[in-house]
Design a protein around this motif. Structure first.
Motif, PDB file in Angstrom:
ATOM      1  N   LEU A  22       2.162   0.324  -4.928  1.00 59.71           N
ATOM      2  CA  LEU A  22       2.456  -0.233  -6.240  1.00 59.71           C
ATOM      3  C   LEU A  22       1.621  -1.497  -6.411  1.00 59.71           C
ATOM      4  N   VAL A  23       1.127  -1.687  -7.626  1.00 59.22           N
ATOM      5  CA  VAL A  23       0.287  -2.847  -7.919  1.00 59.22           C
ATOM      6  C   VAL A  23       0.959  -3.687  -8.997  1.00 59.22           C
ATOM      7  N   LEU A  24       1.108  -4.973  -8.721  1.00 58.53           N
ATOM      8  CA  LEU A  24       1.652  -5.932  -9.670  1.00 58.53           C
ATOM      9  C   LEU A  24       0.520  -6.824 -10.152  1.00 58.53           C
ATOM     10  N   ALA A  25       0.242  -6.813 -11.456  1.00 58.26           N
ATOM     11  CA  ALA A  25      -0.835  -7.628 -12.035  1.00 58.26           C
ATOM     12  C   ALA A  25      -0.258  -8.931 -12.573  1.00 58.26           C
ATOM     13  N   LEU A  26      -0.805 -10.042 -12.105  1.00 57.60           N
ATOM     14  CA  LEU A  26      -0.357 -11.353 -12.551  1.00 57.60           C
ATOM     15  C   LEU A  26      -1.498 -12.075 -13.264  1.00 57.60           C
ATOM     16  N   PRO A  27      -1.183 -12.862 -14.301  1.00 54.48           N
ATOM     17  CA  PRO A  27      -2.238 -13.554 -15.051  1.00 54.48           C
ATOM     18  C   PRO A  27      -2.633 -14.864 -14.387  1.00 54.48           C
ATOM     19  N   LYS A  28      -3.890 -15.212 -14.500  1.00 56.46           N
ATOM     20  CA  LYS A  28      -4.363 -16.499 -14.002  1.00 56.46           C
ATOM     21  C   LYS A  28      -3.859 -17.619 -14.915  1.00 56.46           C
ATOM     22  N   GLY A  29      -3.938 -18.850 -14.419  1.00 54.87           N
ATOM     23  CA  GLY A  29      -3.655 -20.001 -15.267  1.00 54.87           C
ATOM     24  C   GLY A  29      -2.214 -20.462 -15.245  1.00 54.87           C
ATOM     25  N   ARG A  30      -1.807 -21.078 -16.364  1.00 57.28           N
ATOM     26  CA  ARG A  30      -0.509 -21.741 -16.454  1.00 57.28           C
ATOM     27  C   ARG A  30       0.653 -20.788 -16.220  1.00 57.28           C
ATOM     28  N   ASN A  63       4.470  -9.189   1.480  1.00 54.00           N
ATOM     29  CA  ASN A  63       5.378  -8.895   2.581  1.00 54.00           C
ATOM     30  C   ASN A  63       6.003  -7.508   2.468  1.00 54.00           C
ATOM     31  N   HIS A  64       5.636  -6.761   1.438  1.00 54.64           N
ATOM     32  CA  HIS A  64       6.061  -5.366   1.281  1.00 54.64           C
ATOM     33  C   HIS A  64       4.823  -4.480   1.443  1.00 54.64           C
ATOM     34  N   ALA A  65       4.838  -3.611   2.422  1.00 56.24           N
ATOM     35  CA  ALA A  65       3.654  -2.811   2.750  1.00 56.24           C
ATOM     36  C   ALA A  65       3.193  -1.951   1.581  1.00 56.24           C
ATOM     37  N   HIS A  66       4.105  -1.580   0.692  1.00 60.28           N
ATOM     38  CA  HIS A  66       3.753  -0.683  -0.410  1.00 60.28           C
ATOM     39  C   HIS A  66       3.600  -1.408  -1.736  1.00 60.28           C
ATOM     40  N   LEU A  67       3.387  -2.736  -1.680  1.00 60.82           N
ATOM     41  CA  LEU A  67       3.197  -3.517  -2.906  1.00 60.82           C
ATOM     42  C   LEU A  67       2.069  -4.510  -2.709  1.00 60.82           C
ATOM     43  N   GLU A  68       1.128  -4.522  -3.654  1.00 57.33           N
ATOM     44  CA  GLU A  68       0.085  -5.534  -3.627  1.00 57.33           C
ATOM     45  C   GLU A  68       0.003  -6.219  -4.986  1.00 57.33           C
TER      46      GLU A  68
END
Length: 237
Positions: A22-30, A63-68
């Motif tokens: 599973l991939v979690l996309a996070l935004p840069k910045g504030r 810390n979750h092998a199936h999440l980046e």
């Protein structure tokens, strides 16, 4: 706790979906600074490089092998989630409204990154202007789709000039008379001689998911949505 994704098939065959992280996309910045306490409260801890300002990495183990985690520009979060390259993401309502893709579902308001999307114009216009009398406007904005829809609802034709920054300069440089942009304190508008005349929408950041991924991996993605919800409740209590 989201399931690990291991298959229980008799032939020990693991599906492609189960193999895929599973991939979690996070935004840069504030917004990244504001969302990380929630991410960590949900039980996600990225590798040390994530917090290293010298690191040029864009994807990070957790810390979750199936999440980046991947770290991208705010508008790109919506693109990655819409096309399934990321299964979950954090994006502002402004991005989601502008992108308006049916593959993106935003089930959770994270209550961070608050601002408003507003129409602004030079103070000398604002002193005597009545937005209800407009029939045509030329507007500089990063959000042409939202802007056109907003004005179309009132029967106003909006000619949008797409800019990615320095919106407040546009009226002074003769590019247009009005802008549509995000406003937090209003200090930047004031410093450039502009005033708000309409608020289009109140904006916060949301947890967004890819609809197809949620259908094919409901336990995993549903589990993470619940973890984020619990993290929000814990912070509020």
């Amino acid at each position: 706790m989201p399931p690990s994704g291991h298959s229980g098939c008799g032939e020990n065959v693991v599906s492609a979906a189960a193999k895929e992280k599973l991939v979690l996309a996070l935004p840069k910045g504030r917004i990244l600074e504001e969302v990380m306490p929630i991410v960590r409260a949900a039980g996600i801890e990225p590798e040390p490089d994530f917090d290293d300002p010298k690191s040029r990495k864009l994807s990070f183990a957790t810390n979750h092998a199936h999440l980046e985690i991947i770290r991208v520009r705010s508008f790109d979060v919506a693109t990655f989630v819409a096309f399934g390259a990321a299964h979950l993401g954090v994006a502002g309502a402004d991005v989601l409204m502008e992108f308006d893709n049916p593959e993106i579902y935003a089930p959770l308001d994270l209550g961070i990154g608050y601002c408003r999307m507003s129409v602004a114009e030079p103070k000398e216009l604002g002193d005597e202007d009545d937005p209800s009398t407009w029939s045509h406007v030329r507007v500089a904005t990063k959000y042409p789709e939202i802007t056109k829809k907003h004005f179309a609802q009132r029967g106003v034709q909006a000619e949008c000039i797409k800019l990615n920054g320095a919106m407040e300069l546009a009226p002074a440089m003769g590019l247009c008379s009005r802008i549509v942009d995000l406003v937090s304190t209003g200090s930047t508008l004031k410093a450039n001689g502009l005033v708000e005349v309409e608020v289009i929408a109140e904006i916060t950041s949301r947890l967004a998911v890819n609809r197809t991924a949620w259908k094919t991996r409901p336990d995993e993605i549903g589990g993470w949505i619940e973890r984020f919800r619990e993290a929000l409740h814990a912070q509020a209590s």
